[in-house]
Design an enzyme around this catalytic site. Sequence first.
Site, PDB file in Angstrom:
ATOM      1  N   GLU B  63       0.996  -1.423  -0.309  1.00 51.87           N
ATOM      2  CA  GLU B  63      -0.055  -0.463   0.297  1.00 51.87           C
ATOM      3  C   GLU B  63       0.850   1.071  -0.231  1.00 51.87           C
ATOM      4  O   GLU B  63       1.700   1.909   0.813  1.00 51.87           O
ATOM      5  CB  GLU B  63      -0.412   0.259   1.064  1.00 51.87           C
ATOM      6  CG  GLU B  63      -1.520   1.042   0.860  1.00 51.87           C
ATOM      7  CD  GLU B  63      -2.477   2.005   2.761  1.00 51.87           C
ATOM      8  OE1 GLU B  63      -2.820   0.804   2.867  1.00 51.87           O
ATOM      9  OE2 GLU B  63      -3.234   2.612   2.964  1.00 51.87           O
ATOM     10  N   ASP B 127       9.777   5.805  14.873  1.00 52.74           N
ATOM     11  CA  ASP B 127       9.618   7.087  15.025  1.00 52.74           C
ATOM     12  C   ASP B 127      10.382   8.213  16.300  1.00 52.74           C
ATOM     13  O   ASP B 127       9.892   7.887  17.356  1.00 52.74           O
ATOM     14  CB  ASP B 127       8.650   7.532  13.759  1.00 52.74           C
ATOM     15  CG  ASP B 127       7.914   9.554  14.387  1.00 52.74           C
ATOM     16  OD1 ASP B 127       9.028   9.526  14.084  1.00 52.74           O
ATOM     17  OD2 ASP B 127       7.189   9.083  14.404  1.00 52.74           O
ATOM     18  N   ASP B 129      10.668  11.964  17.207  1.00 53.41           N
ATOM     19  CA  ASP B 129      10.635  13.348  17.232  1.00 53.41           C
ATOM     20  C   ASP B 129      11.199  14.302  18.663  1.00 53.41           C
ATOM     21  O   ASP B 129      10.831  14.064  19.908  1.00 53.41           O
ATOM     22  CB  ASP B 129       8.988  12.834  17.198  1.00 53.41           C
ATOM     23  CG  ASP B 129       8.413  14.453  16.804  1.00 53.41           C
ATOM     24  OD1 ASP B 129       9.173  15.422  16.495  1.00 53.41           O
ATOM     25  OD2 ASP B 129       6.907  14.146  15.872  1.00 53.41           O
TER      26      ASP B 129
END
Lengths: 533, 434
Positions: B63, B127, B129
């Site tokens: 996807e 991830d 941040d």
Amino acid sequence: MDFNLKKRARHDVKVEVISLEAKYPHNVMLYHYPPTEDIHIDEFEDLALERLRLLRVFDRATTKGLRILSDDWKEYVNAEMTKDGLRGYLRMGMASSGTKHEADVQMRRRDYLSHFILRLAYCRSEDLQRWFVAREMEFFKYKFAALSTAEIKMFLDANNFQIHPLTEEQKDEVKDGLYESTVGQSVSKIELLEFYKVPFTQVLDLVRTRRCYIKAGFAYVNTHDMVSIVGARQLEEIELGMQAAKAFIADVEADERIARMIKSLHNSYTGKDYTVCRDESVPIESLDQLSKTSMPLCMRMCHEHIRSQHHIKHGGRMQYGLFLKGIGVTLEDSIRFWREEFTKKMDVDKFTRSYEYNIYHNYGKKGSMVNYTPYSCLKIIKEMAAPGDCHGCPYKTMDPTSLKAKLSAYGLSAGGIEEVMYFVSRNHYQFACGKYFMLTHNSTVEPTINHPNKYFEESQILMGNRQKRAPGPAPASNKLRTGIKGGANRSMLNGDDDDELWRIAETQEKVYQSQKGIAEAFDDDLDLTEIIE
Amino acid sequence: MPELNTEQDTQPQATTESKAPAYDPNILPDMLPVYYRRLFPHEPFYRWLNYGHSEDNIFVNREISFTLQDDIYIRYLCFETQAELEKEICTRNPYKIDIGPVMNIRPKNFRTVAGGLTPVQRELVFDIDATDYDDIRNCCSGAEMCLKCWKFMMLAARVLDVALREDFGFEHMLWIFSGRRGIHCWVCDHTARHLDARARAAVAEYLNILSYTNNVARVQIGDRTHHSLRRALKIVEPMFEEIILEDQNLFGSPKGVSKLLQMVSDEGARSDLEAYLQKSHEDGAHSKLIWESFVRYANSMRTSAANVWSRKLKHIVEEVQLCLLYPRLDINVTKGFNHLLKAPFCIHPATGKVCIPFSASAVGKFDPTTVPTISQLLQEINAYDDKTKSYMDAPEDKSRIKDYKKTSMFKGVVVFEEFLRKLERNFKTKSMDF
């Protein structure tokens, strides 16, 4: 009556004679092959309820926030099992003495069968399944932790686990890591322990909590943590089994006897029996105060209704009256309490004629002499309240606006009300009640509320007014009920049972009363007539 | 990979030629078509997602989602070939490309297939941040990111990279600077891609040591120090003074001191420490002094008698260091099998910077402030074209030099190629085994 679980036509009668011991060679067995023996429906129910009580012990241990397999956890679980009459299961969690008793083997059979029975009841929804699998895994670990090294070896062999302990050289290579990162074992012990090297994906629970040494994708697991490896397999086994159970549940439910039982099983009340209060008596003078501090919403509302209206309808009298009995209001006090209130609206004569009898009745002193059990949450939630009634579970029966107003009047903050309403909006009335408990008691642990009397008891314990009860023998009243219903356990299965008891009682009453010719007993608000309708 | 380090050191000449033009988000739509046509590394990008075609449908069932101008979000895209992907990217010019899991079927058929989509495999992603460090950043906040902030990211990448290699045995980590304030890591090993949701959660929790109670982050080391934490400490400790005490001067204000105090979980010990620090220092004393006092106090308390400092707070100094510098992961991104994550080589719409790979082993030399913006890159190719035009009077495609090699994006693409080379070598040896 024989009961064929699988509903599959079996033409050949098996004439195999396998001893129970051969069939159930170990305390800990992976529940792999579904049992094929025929069992009596009574035993079916019995096994199911027993296991349910067992799983609820683990549920309570988890709710209390005890870390699984810690000493506190084991102590709590053992004590609860003893209290709940689960000594057979308790023995399975004890290190075996070496001698085999017939009773132990029988217990293995109970364990094995009951697991499969509950699969049927718990494959019905995702939520149920999650609950069941978590509890079963706790029980599995509980049993496995009691095995000796030799027994573990036997278990591994019997179930084709292809894992071998590290050799001395292999262990030497990684010993620094083992010393550093094996949690729960002293360095000297680590030297002696056997270690197994497995892909980290097989012991995710150890990985997640950083409890073992892990290097290049492999976890080094010692004998004591072996349960993680084996548990992963057991988990898979159960989850696959649940899928399979889901596939044939429709067949099984074609049998109404079972369908009814397994549908109501999870919600059935198997908690403590509050029929006979074994705490010190509670004077009725303290009820006003207690209603504010220690009663759940359903009871507090009944109490306030009586105080303001000086009357309460039948359902409320039953619900609140039995609750009062359960918290320790004596028969004499009870009669005085109801009389004082009711006679503000009627004369003493009418009270004696129409209501007093019912109080004696509740305490098992009149009529069928059955000592009635206080209603559990389940029963209360099921009650259908009509206008003017004040019984039932307020979280369910009240509309959100008035419920919020009520909670606010009882001193909950806006935030607190939101928290309670969150559960209400999802139909989790007992959670809502538990939340209310936490907020009103400034408690950080949420109690599992499944009985108003439990609520009261927890509250009193928290406020230091009552001691936690030491495990004692089951209340004597169980015997009383056993005599009537042929099994106290089973009578708890569905909440309608009390009504059935009522009907029995009531038939006897009618005969008795018609004989006496007390026609005036059946006036507008007589309890017994209401039940007939 | 030493050969890579040297390459990162040699700055492409292009950057020095002229002052980089400021990035203007308003003309991004005009620049994207040129960027995608001339600079986006379509071929290596495809090679990555195709994984040497080691498994059936590994590329075609992936996807991909596009975010177009004005936040138009198109999910469940999938492509049959590299050419199709390239064509779609170049005609739609997405603001952002996200990569999701490989599904059991073509994702675009999600409506027509009974049972719907089930993810089959997906890289293990992380991830980190910079905003999660806001409570300990005094230099910047929110979306800003300076070289001082980058040091947090640098340590995070080092700690995580070595943990993934040594503990889990993963080799193929692709590290990406997200273009603004964070970093991503894609673990592309076969085992990593095939972990189920439960395993992902376990790995995420293994690597996430911070727990939050009432918004206060704490680390608990426990009785002995797990090897993964000891290793993290070895990486973090040498930088502690520079980052926390000097750069951020974290304890240089009463507020900062209270942050230090909050990390002490025992209430009694905390108020003792507070009294001690108040007695020894005036408000606003430099972090270094506060820290020295704290360490001295903890050590002296520990040696005296059996008390909370020698038991529960035995490791408090290490715990504070880890608490401040250990990677602060967004573990939900890692846990989610279905989570979409921004693809490398996108342009960050707010900064115009390329979302570019970097090498974890050379992370200390990476400078997020000099990561080229799309405006800068376009200027660079123009300049290159101008310079070479004089002796290139041939048809346009005669030059086989890839356009990105003419720009400061070059480094990032080289890192990516290097990552791919190792990944593909893996498939070759694998296929020879069978």
